[in-house]
Structure formats: structure tokens, C-alpha cells
Design an enzyme around this catalytic site. Sequence first.
Site, PDB file in Angstrom:
ATOM      1  N   LYS A   1       0.846  -1.189   0.000  1.00  0.00           N
ATOM      2  CA  LYS A   1       0.000   0.000   0.000  1.00  0.00           C
ATOM      3  C   LYS A   1       0.883   1.241   0.000  1.00  0.00           C
ATOM      4  CE  LYS A   1      -2.157   1.851   3.617  1.00  0.00           C
ATOM      5  NZ  LYS A   1      -2.011   3.333   3.478  1.00  0.00           N
TER       6      LYS A   1
ATOM      7  N   ASP B   1      -3.215   4.493  -2.163  1.00  0.00           N
ATOM      8  CA  ASP B   1      -4.139   5.017  -1.162  1.00  0.00           C
ATOM      9  C   ASP B   1      -4.041   6.543  -1.124  1.00  0.00           C
ATOM     10  OD1 ASP B   1      -5.750   5.403   1.068  1.00  0.00           O
ATOM     11  OD2 ASP B   1      -4.233   4.739   2.501  1.00  0.00           O
TER      12      ASP B   1
ATOM     13  N   LYS C   1      -7.019   8.535  -1.631  1.00  0.00           N
ATOM     14  CA  LYS C   1      -8.303   9.024  -1.121  1.00  0.00           C
ATOM     15  C   LYS C   1      -8.811  10.247  -1.881  1.00  0.00           C
ATOM     16  CE  LYS C   1      -7.323   7.480   3.634  1.00  0.00           C
ATOM     17  NZ  LYS C   1      -5.908   7.064   3.495  1.00  0.00           N
TER      18      LYS C   1
ATOM     19  N   ASP D   1     -12.978  15.188  -4.777  1.00  0.00           N
ATOM     20  CA  ASP D   1     -13.000  16.447  -5.504  1.00  0.00           C
ATOM     21  C   ASP D   1     -14.237  16.446  -6.392  1.00  0.00           C
ATOM     22  OD1 ASP D   1     -12.121  18.904  -6.804  1.00  0.00           O
ATOM     23  OD2 ASP D   1     -10.082  18.338  -6.221  1.00  0.00           O
TER      24      ASP D   1
ATOM     25  N   THR E   1     -10.602   5.037  10.352  1.00  0.00           N
ATOM     26  CA  THR E   1     -10.582   4.242  11.575  1.00  0.00           C
ATOM     27  C   THR E   1     -10.110   5.048  12.784  1.00  0.00           C
ATOM     28  OG1 THR E   1      -8.414   3.393  10.878  1.00  0.00           O
ATOM     29  CG2 THR E   1     -10.334   1.992  10.478  1.00  0.00           C
TER      30      THR E   1
ATOM     31  N   ARG F   1       2.342   0.282  11.155  1.00  0.00           N
ATOM     32  CA  ARG F   1       3.363   0.420  12.194  1.00  0.00           C
ATOM     33  C   ARG F   1       3.783  -0.870  12.891  1.00  0.00           C
ATOM     34  NH1 ARG F   1       0.463   5.731  14.510  1.00  0.00           N
ATOM     35  NH2 ARG F   1      -1.209   4.692  13.356  1.00  0.00           N
TER      36      ARG F   1
END
Length: 246
Positions: free
Chosen positions: A41, A68, A70, A73, A132, A224
Site C-alpha cells: 500500500k 491510497d 483518497k 474532488d 478508523t 506500524r
Amino acid sequence: MQLTSEYKEMAGRLMVALDYPDADSARQLIDRLEGIPCYMKVGMQLFYTAGPSFVKELKAKGYSVFLDVKMHDIPNTVKGGSHSITRLGVDMFNVHAAGGKEMMSAALTGAKQAAEEEGLTVPTIIAVTQLTSTNQATMNDEIGIPGDVETAVVRYALLTKEAGLHGVVASPLEVAAIREACGHQFYTVTPGIRPAGSAVGDQSRILTPGQAIAGGSSFIVVGRPITASENPRAAVEQIIEEMMNQ
């Protein structure tokens, strides 16, 4: 660990979030994960500095890539962005469901046009429902959406399906409700995954890898716990093993 068919399947459902400030840092992790057929990703931080060439580099190495970024617009702008992204050969990218059905449909139109022009497969296009990191208080008091998070997520998922897109990004806690509303063929990509014992960080709605797979997540996104690990390869192997043993 042996590359059995089950292992390959689960590895392909693990998306490693390359949350790095530059391509060289990301390459160090990729080198340590060589041979593990996971999804990669590429988020905004890395894409904005490393650019399209890094996506092409990942594709040349044989990885599936989720870009990714997002997009959110006006429809024509998102259509153009979708066209450009598709030409990179990405396997998946996302938009914000909050942009509305017309905007999401425009993303699909742009992708289809680019795929036809370049002889490519139309990428999987998914929509972000609620981040999230968003809890109910944030959603109600700051964003201005009433009700509970799950209700808002399912409403966005249904809108995404009506627009013709392939699935959504959502917390693993909402997967069951999304599947009930949108069917089992509708993809759910779930961040907010933390292996047992990992720090929660800024995530509000989380599950472990095994819980997410058992709950029906199509793909899980882990950042992470892998990138901050002293032994990221061992961290990935442990996550895949937990996915297999759910």
C-alpha cells in the site's frame, strides 16, 4: 515458512502500509520482505515524494499495489485523477464516499477509459467510509454526521455499491454489517489492524489480524506493527500465520 497455496492466499490479503517519507526507506523494508507475496500500500506521504515511478517499480517487482490517495474532488477532477492512476497499472485505489455517487461513478468512468486505451485491467476501486481514527464523538460533533458510526458506514457502503465501485475501506468492526447490506462479493479493506500486544496508536476501531479475517475482511492493512518492528519480516510472518490460524 513454506509458500503453500494457503500461505500465498493470506499473504495476498495482507496489505503492508509503506508509510515512509521517501523511496529509499521503503526499499529497505521491501528488501527485507523479499519473497513474501503480500500487497503493498502506497499512501500519500510516500506517493507525494516518490511519485508514479515508485509505483511502477513495485509493479516491476511483481507486487500488487494499492494506491491510497483518497481522492475527493468534483467529479470531472476525480475522473481525470482516476484515468492517470489507472495508467500506472495499480491494482487498487480509493476515493472518499463522502464525495457522493456522481463523483464515485466518475472515478469508475475514468478508470475504464484508461484501461481500454492502455490495454489494462480496470483496477479495483474502493471508497473510504469513515476513517478508523474517527469515533462517534468526532463524527457527531466535528464532522456533523448524526447517529452511530456503523450506520454511517453502511450508508456510505450502499452508496458506493450504487455508484458501481467494488468495495469500501472500513473498520473491521463494521465488516459484518457491510456484508449483510452489500453482499459477500463486495470488498472490505480494513485498516485498524493491530496484532495482539501491539500499540493502538491513533486508531479507535481495531481488531487483530485473525479476528479481522474471521470476521470477513477481504484485505487487512497493517502499518506500524510491521514498519516499526525491529524484525519486520518476522512481524509479517507472524501476521500471516495468525491469518491462517483464525
